[in-house]
Design a protein around this motif. Sequence first.
Motif, PDB file in Angstrom:
ATOM      1  N   ARG A   1     -10.365  -1.514 -21.770  1.00  0.00           N
ATOM      2  CA  ARG A   1     -10.366  -0.057 -21.689  1.00  0.00           C
ATOM      3  C   ARG A   1      -9.402   0.374 -20.592  1.00  0.00           C
ATOM      4  O   ARG A   1      -9.158  -0.364 -19.634  1.00  0.00           O
ATOM      5  CB  ARG A   1     -11.769   0.464 -21.415  1.00  0.00           C
ATOM      6  CG  ARG A   1     -12.356  -0.012 -20.114  1.00  0.00           C
ATOM      7  CD  ARG A   1     -13.834   0.283 -20.002  1.00  0.00           C
ATOM      8  NE  ARG A   1     -14.137   1.699 -20.027  1.00  0.00           N
ATOM      9  CZ  ARG A   1     -15.372   2.179 -20.010  1.00  0.00           C
ATOM     10  NH1 ARG A   1     -16.404   1.338 -19.976  1.00  0.00           N
ATOM     11  NH2 ARG A   1     -15.595   3.472 -20.024  1.00  0.00           N
ATOM     12  N   PRO A   2      -8.831   1.571 -20.718  1.00  0.00           N
ATOM     13  CA  PRO A   2      -7.857   2.023 -19.720  1.00  0.00           C
ATOM     14  C   PRO A   2      -8.514   2.269 -18.369  1.00  0.00           C
ATOM     15  O   PRO A   2      -9.703   2.620 -18.302  1.00  0.00           O
ATOM     16  CB  PRO A   2      -7.301   3.312 -20.319  1.00  0.00           C
ATOM     17  CG  PRO A   2      -8.344   3.780 -21.273  1.00  0.00           C
ATOM     18  CD  PRO A   2      -8.996   2.553 -21.808  1.00  0.00           C
ATOM     19  N   PRO A   3      -7.767   2.098 -17.278  1.00  0.00           N
ATOM     20  CA  PRO A   3      -8.344   2.331 -15.948  1.00  0.00           C
ATOM     21  C   PRO A   3      -8.578   3.817 -15.704  1.00  0.00           C
ATOM     22  O   PRO A   3      -7.942   4.671 -16.329  1.00  0.00           O
ATOM     23  CB  PRO A   3      -7.273   1.774 -15.002  1.00  0.00           C
ATOM     24  CG  PRO A   3      -5.999   1.894 -15.772  1.00  0.00           C
ATOM     25  CD  PRO A   3      -6.367   1.658 -17.203  1.00  0.00           C
ATOM     26  N   PRO A   4      -9.494   4.138 -14.819  1.00  0.00           N
ATOM     27  CA  PRO A   4      -9.768   5.557 -14.518  1.00  0.00           C
ATOM     28  C   PRO A   4      -8.504   6.274 -14.060  1.00  0.00           C
ATOM     29  O   PRO A   4      -7.670   5.723 -13.353  1.00  0.00           O
ATOM     30  CB  PRO A   4     -10.799   5.484 -13.381  1.00  0.00           C
ATOM     31  CG  PRO A   4     -11.412   4.125 -13.507  1.00  0.00           C
ATOM     32  CD  PRO A   4     -10.336   3.230 -14.028  1.00  0.00           C
ATOM     33  N   GLY A   5      -8.388   7.527 -14.498  1.00  0.00           N
ATOM     34  CA  GLY A   5      -7.278   8.350 -14.044  1.00  0.00           C
ATOM     35  C   GLY A   5      -5.990   8.172 -14.805  1.00  0.00           C
ATOM     36  O   GLY A   5      -4.982   8.795 -14.474  1.00  0.00           O
ATOM     37  N   THR A   6      -6.001   7.313 -15.845  1.00  0.00           N
ATOM     38  CA  THR A   6      -4.782   7.150 -16.649  1.00  0.00           C
ATOM     39  C   THR A   6      -4.952   7.928 -17.944  1.00  0.00           C
ATOM     40  O   THR A   6      -5.393   9.068 -17.926  1.00  0.00           O
ATOM     41  CB  THR A   6      -4.496   5.664 -16.897  1.00  0.00           C
ATOM     42  OG1 THR A   6      -5.634   5.050 -17.511  1.00  0.00           O
ATOM     43  CG2 THR A   6      -4.198   4.947 -15.575  1.00  0.00           C
ATOM     44  N   GLU A   7      -4.632   7.348 -19.074  1.00  0.00           N
ATOM     45  CA  GLU A   7      -4.711   8.086 -20.334  1.00  0.00           C
ATOM     46  C   GLU A   7      -6.164   8.434 -20.647  1.00  0.00           C
ATOM     47  O   GLU A   7      -7.073   7.627 -20.433  1.00  0.00           O
ATOM     48  CB  GLU A   7      -4.092   7.281 -21.475  1.00  0.00           C
ATOM     49  CG  GLU A   7      -4.823   6.003 -21.824  1.00  0.00           C
ATOM     50  CD  GLU A   7      -4.191   5.294 -23.010  1.00  0.00           C
ATOM     51  OE1 GLU A   7      -4.820   5.274 -24.084  1.00  0.00           O
ATOM     52  OE2 GLU A   7      -3.077   4.772 -22.845  1.00  0.00           O
ATOM     53  N   PRO A   8      -6.425   9.629 -21.132  1.00  0.00           N
ATOM     54  CA  PRO A   8      -7.809  10.004 -21.459  1.00  0.00           C
ATOM     55  C   PRO A   8      -8.325   9.156 -22.609  1.00  0.00           C
ATOM     56  O   PRO A   8      -7.581   8.797 -23.521  1.00  0.00           O
ATOM     57  CB  PRO A   8      -7.686  11.480 -21.855  1.00  0.00           C
ATOM     58  CG  PRO A   8      -6.262  11.645 -22.285  1.00  0.00           C
ATOM     59  CD  PRO A   8      -5.459  10.707 -21.429  1.00  0.00           C
TER      60      PRO A   8
ATOM     61  N   ASP B   1     -10.242   8.877 -25.820  1.00  0.00           N
ATOM     62  CA  ASP B   1     -10.774   9.657 -26.942  1.00  0.00           C
ATOM     63  C   ASP B   1     -11.889   8.837 -27.579  1.00  0.00           C
ATOM     64  O   ASP B   1     -11.633   7.948 -28.393  1.00  0.00           O
ATOM     65  CB  ASP B   1      -9.652   9.946 -27.945  1.00  0.00           C
ATOM     66  CG  ASP B   1     -10.133  10.788 -29.128  1.00  0.00           C
ATOM     67  OD1 ASP B   1     -11.211  11.399 -29.012  1.00  0.00           O
ATOM     68  OD2 ASP B   1      -9.438  10.798 -30.165  1.00  0.00           O
ATOM     69  N   ASP B   2     -13.124   9.115 -27.206  1.00  0.00           N
ATOM     70  CA  ASP B   2     -14.226   8.251 -27.606  1.00  0.00           C
ATOM     71  C   ASP B   2     -15.476   9.067 -27.919  1.00  0.00           C
ATOM     72  O   ASP B   2     -16.505   8.926 -27.265  1.00  0.00           O
ATOM     73  CB  ASP B   2     -14.502   7.245 -26.479  1.00  0.00           C
ATOM     74  CG  ASP B   2     -15.562   6.219 -26.844  1.00  0.00           C
ATOM     75  OD1 ASP B   2     -15.660   5.877 -28.035  1.00  0.00           O
ATOM     76  OD2 ASP B   2     -16.293   5.796 -25.935  1.00  0.00           O
TER      77      ASP B   2
ATOM     78  N   TYR C   1     -17.877   4.363 -28.170  1.00  0.00           N
ATOM     79  CA  TYR C   1     -17.493   2.964 -28.304  1.00  0.00           C
ATOM     80  C   TYR C   1     -17.288   2.288 -26.951  1.00  0.00           C
ATOM     81  O   TYR C   1     -17.450   1.074 -26.824  1.00  0.00           O
ATOM     82  CB  TYR C   1     -16.204   2.847 -29.122  1.00  0.00           C
ATOM     83  CG  TYR C   1     -16.408   2.703 -30.612  1.00  0.00           C
ATOM     84  CD1 TYR C   1     -17.499   3.286 -31.247  1.00  0.00           C
ATOM     85  CD2 TYR C   1     -15.512   1.990 -31.386  1.00  0.00           C
ATOM     86  CE1 TYR C   1     -17.686   3.162 -32.606  1.00  0.00           C
ATOM     87  CE2 TYR C   1     -15.687   1.852 -32.762  1.00  0.00           C
ATOM     88  CZ  TYR C   1     -16.776   2.444 -33.367  1.00  0.00           C
ATOM     89  OH  TYR C   1     -16.956   2.310 -34.719  1.00  0.00           O
ATOM     90  N   ALA C   2     -16.912   3.060 -25.933  1.00  0.00           N
ATOM     91  CA  ALA C   2     -16.667   2.465 -24.621  1.00  0.00           C
ATOM     92  C   ALA C   2     -17.908   1.802 -24.050  1.00  0.00           C
ATOM     93  O   ALA C   2     -17.817   0.987 -23.127  1.00  0.00           O
ATOM     94  CB  ALA C   2     -16.157   3.530 -23.645  1.00  0.00           C
ATOM     95  N   SER C   3     -19.083   2.119 -24.599  1.00  0.00           N
ATOM     96  CA  SER C   3     -20.320   1.493 -24.139  1.00  0.00           C
ATOM     97  C   SER C   3     -20.539   0.111 -24.743  1.00  0.00           C
ATOM     98  O   SER C   3     -21.460  -0.605 -24.337  1.00  0.00           O
ATOM     99  CB  SER C   3     -21.525   2.382 -24.490  1.00  0.00           C
ATOM    100  OG  SER C   3     -21.467   3.612 -23.802  1.00  0.00           O
ATOM    101  N   MET C   4     -19.711  -0.272 -25.722  1.00  0.00           N
ATOM    102  CA  MET C   4     -19.830  -1.603 -26.306  1.00  0.00           C
ATOM    103  C   MET C   4     -19.477  -2.655 -25.267  1.00  0.00           C
ATOM    104  O   MET C   4     -18.585  -2.478 -24.444  1.00  0.00           O
ATOM    105  CB  MET C   4     -18.895  -1.747 -27.508  1.00  0.00           C
ATOM    106  CG  MET C   4     -19.285  -0.960 -28.731  1.00  0.00           C
ATOM    107  SD  MET C   4     -18.097  -1.240 -30.088  1.00  0.00           S
ATOM    108  CE  MET C   4     -18.834  -0.239 -31.385  1.00  0.00           C
TER     109      MET C   4
ATOM    110  N   LEU D   1     -12.447   1.766 -37.488  1.00  0.00           N
ATOM    111  CA  LEU D   1     -12.132   2.335 -36.181  1.00  0.00           C
ATOM    112  C   LEU D   1     -11.848   1.265 -35.138  1.00  0.00           C
ATOM    113  O   LEU D   1     -10.983   1.437 -34.283  1.00  0.00           O
ATOM    114  CB  LEU D   1     -13.278   3.229 -35.704  1.00  0.00           C
ATOM    115  CG  LEU D   1     -13.503   4.516 -36.500  1.00  0.00           C
ATOM    116  CD1 LEU D   1     -14.775   5.205 -36.038  1.00  0.00           C
ATOM    117  CD2 LEU D   1     -12.313   5.456 -36.351  1.00  0.00           C
ATOM    118  N   ILE D   2     -12.542   0.167 -35.203  1.00  0.00           N
ATOM    119  CA  ILE D   2     -12.372  -0.867 -34.185  1.00  0.00           C
ATOM    120  C   ILE D   2     -11.212  -1.797 -34.508  1.00  0.00           C
ATOM    121  O   ILE D   2     -10.751  -2.545 -33.649  1.00  0.00           O
ATOM    122  CB  ILE D   2     -13.680  -1.671 -34.007  1.00  0.00           C
ATOM    123  CG1 ILE D   2     -13.772  -2.228 -32.576  1.00  0.00           C
ATOM    124  CG2 ILE D   2     -13.804  -2.768 -35.046  1.00  0.00           C
ATOM    125  CD1 ILE D   2     -15.131  -2.820 -32.249  1.00  0.00           C
ATOM    126  N   SER D   3     -10.687  -1.736 -35.738  1.00  0.00           N
ATOM    127  CA  SER D   3      -9.622  -2.647 -36.165  1.00  0.00           C
ATOM    128  C   SER D   3      -8.264  -2.299 -35.576  1.00  0.00           C
ATOM    129  O   SER D   3      -7.387  -3.151 -35.491  1.00  0.00           O
ATOM    130  CB  SER D   3      -9.506  -2.638 -37.695  1.00  0.00           C
ATOM    131  OG  SER D   3      -8.922  -1.422 -38.151  1.00  0.00           O
TER     132      SER D   3
END
Length: 420
Positions: free
Chosen positions: A87-94, A96-97, A101-104, A192-194
């Motif tokens: 996942r992207p680091p905080p403060g970079t690209e937003p 869209d979730d 899914y980021a909780s996986m 979506l995950i592919s």
Amino acid sequence: MTFTFDVPFTDTRTHADGEPPMTCEIPDPGSYSVLPSIIGTGSGDPYPLYGWLRAHRPLCRDASGVWLASSHALVTRILDDARFSARPPPGTEPLDDPLGYASMVVFQTGEAHERLRRFLGPLFSRKALVSLQAFIDDEVARLVDQCEHLPRFDLVANIASVLPVRTICRLLGFPDAHGASYLEASAGAWQLISGAPMSAAEHALAAMHTEAFLAQVESFMRAIDPHAAPDHAASRFLRLEQEGGIGRREMLVNILFLFIAGYGTTLLSIGNSVAALLREPRAWQALKDDVALVPQAVRELYRYDPAVQSVFRYAWDDVEIDGCRIRRGERVMPLIGSANRDPAVFAAPDEICFEREAGRSLTFGAGPHSCMGLALARMQLESLLRALTRRMPDLRLAPGQQARQQHGSFHGYDRLVVER
């Protein structure tokens, strides 16, 4: 035992029919994006591209802005490096979730990731898997029984798409009768995950189907009493939720991940492996002659043509690799399919060698995000190969072109017609 395969677009021999060999022109990834050849759709073969990248640009920035890592050493280094995350680091690209899914577990980092792995790990313990072996063998026998009298059948529709779903349902405690409906409902989540390219309308439809799947799982979970059924797999999730260790949405999306990861990659791996074997009669004959080779064959087949060809990682710090500076927030794509064919690690990598010992296959990842379901996936393919070699020894691919399809990072067969 070693078996040589013709690799499409890289065969330099004269063909038996006198036609010249096909060749492949590789565009420079710095001026033209090659991502569609790796995570696109259609029936393209990415292995020639991998070979070119390993030889000429083992770490390069694609015209899309994504860094491509193609050698075994680089892919291993990135997967093992905690400075790269899914996942992207905080403060970079937003991010869209809207589905969460980021909780996986696959997208978590650090302590949050370790917490989920500790929680999910017992589902894949040796004790849990041993109890599944008889179920898997019985399912394989049942599915082969249904096909044994057919002169021709689709291995994907009749076996590969059924066995993994029923197995993951048994692991998660879902009723067998729910398997087909869960499979249909989870198709959107799989898309979506592919990472496959989708239009806005396709994305919205996939998200809607995913929400419907999550609603079905939640309905099932509400019917479970963790006190009355303490050994039920779902009770683990519910007890953790009651203790405040996991939220309801986090629980549901991780069950979703286990479901789609449990069936999807195994489904594709079965097709890829059987197709590779049947395209080389000597390999198939070797297994028929000595069933004890099956575990070695499965390990090698997973290396040879993995279902997951690539993954994404984000740099959480500026990282210097081989003279290239990957800046914080930039995306890197470790090419697993390429690493598994790296001649610096695997002798004659385009050949299937059942007795191969050297080399670390990266099919199931490496580092903190290595796949928890490795043993379960192998169990299913081993059981199936033992049954097919014993009960359908004359199995062969049906005539005609049967192309392996790309679905984003996932590659495999939508149909694989075989005959006897």
